[in-house]
Design an enzyme around this catalytic site. Structure first.
Site, PDB file in Angstrom:
ATOM      1  N   CYS B  86       0.844  -1.204   0.000  1.00 59.05           N
ATOM      2  CA  CYS B  86       0.000   0.000   0.000  1.00 59.05           C
ATOM      3  C   CYS B  86       0.881   1.258   0.000  1.00 59.05           C
ATOM      4  O   CYS B  86       1.510   1.553  -0.994  1.00 59.05           O
ATOM      5  CB  CYS B  86      -0.978  -0.044   1.164  1.00 59.05           C
ATOM      6  N   HIS B 194      -3.835  -5.405   1.103  1.00 61.60           N
ATOM      7  CA  HIS B 194      -3.227  -5.740   2.393  1.00 61.60           C
ATOM      8  C   HIS B 194      -3.327  -7.243   2.631  1.00 61.60           C
ATOM      9  O   HIS B 194      -4.223  -7.708   3.338  1.00 61.60           O
ATOM     10  CB  HIS B 194      -3.919  -4.961   3.508  1.00 61.60           C
ATOM     11  N   GLU B 196      -1.482  -8.896   4.440  1.00 60.79           N
ATOM     12  CA  GLU B 196      -1.237  -9.138   5.869  1.00 60.79           C
ATOM     13  C   GLU B 196      -2.526  -9.060   6.676  1.00 60.79           C
ATOM     14  O   GLU B 196      -2.570  -9.503   7.824  1.00 60.79           O
ATOM     15  CB  GLU B 196      -0.180  -8.159   6.412  1.00 60.79           C
TER      16      GLU B 196
END
Lengths: 81, 221
Positions: B86, B194, B196
């Site tokens: 990002c 994202h 994660e």
């Protein structure tokens, strides 16, 4: 020394902000607005021995940070001393 | 594994990346403040998401000139792995470790939703544990995710298989539906989604963890 750096989007780079502003202007009754491009003006106050030195210095700043030449053009104008 | 996570003023997803690395790797990454001028010996540097320097001037522009980025550039030049997520992707573009730039979303709205991503290239350290063409669900959270580069650069990216992730449904006007790209050398990856945050059952989706597992197992090999 006051120097102005104008940063504008290159032709062909989509400017959604400009499109939104154009849309709003038409909504306000400003008919005949064909296109709007939004850029930015950066005013610098720098120490320089001459106009030419100020311009050169600001050009280096624009190249290094103020503009991203993948999408933006810039111009440098030396204002008053 | 020796991993590090860089923190700039305004970074806000460093803990998400750090917690996942710790869970998968068994030990915590080194947190690196942006004023550092050298890196400890690391295999992987992560530039996490957030709004470094308030996104002033252009997203990632100020962070790209932070003291630590010279060290990150040197790490990349040595073949060290770099992952930008990002805002990290935006920083990698501003640093010119990756080509192109991320523009404002074409609809001008902030994107905060799950998207479908197609894994386009599994021959990278970051994606070798995925199946070619695998679809991964992950959230995006960005106002400037609209990837832009000139046609010659885009054609180059395609030809060299540098497009690693592509959106199933383009959420931001991104050129060629690009969600993530890797550099020519294959050690620097940037992506908007994202992964994660799609890495454990509580997130709703877990396929994002595979990217981190890929890169950690690559380093173990």
């Amino acid at each position: 020394m006051k120097v102005r750096v104008d940063v504008t989007l290159k032709h062909g780079v989509l400017d959604p902000q400009g499109k939104a502003v154009a849309h709003a202007l038409v909504g306000l009754g400003f008919l005949g607005v064909r296109d709007v491009r939004v850029g930015k003006t950066i005013e610098l106050d720098i120490d320089a021995a001459s106009d030419a030195a100020a311009k050169e210095n600001a050009t280096r700043m624009a190249t290094a940070l103020l503009a991203n030449q993948v999408i933006e053009d810039f111009s440098v104008t030396v204002l008053a001393a | 594994m020796r991993t590090g996570v860089v923190v700039f003023p305004g970074t806000n997803r460093e803990r998400d990346a750090a917690m996942l690395l710790q869970r998968l790797d068994g030990k915590a990454p080194t947190m690196l403040w942006h004023t550092e001028t050298t890196l400890p010996a690391l295999d992987l540097v992560v530039l996490p998401g957030g709004f470094s320097y308030g996104d002033y001037l252009r997203t990632g522009a100020m962070a790209a000139h932070s003291p630590i980025m010279a060290a990150v550039r040197a790490h990349a030049a040595r073949g060290g792995l770099v992952l930008g997520i990002c805002n990290g992707f935006q920083i990698l573009c501003e640093t010119q470790l990756l080509p192109g730039i991320l523009l404002r979303n074409n609809h001008l709205k902030f994107n905060c939703k799950f998207v479908d991503l197609r894994v386009e290239n599994t021959r990278t350290p970051f994606t070798h544990a995925y199946a070619q063409g695998q679809v991964v669900h992950a959230p995006v959270a960005h106002g400037d995710g609209n990837y832009f580069a000139d046609d010659a650069t885009l054609n180059d990216l395609e030809q060299n298989h540098q497009v690693v992730f592509r959106y199933g449904h383009n959420p931001n006007g991104s050129a060629r539906n690009i969600a993530g790209i890797i550099n020519k050398q294959g050690n620097v990856l940037g992506l908007m989604p994202h992964l994660e945050n799609a890495a454990e059952p509580l997130h709703g989706h877990v396929d994002g963890a595979t990217m981190f597992a890929s890169v950690l197992s690559k380093m173990a090999a």
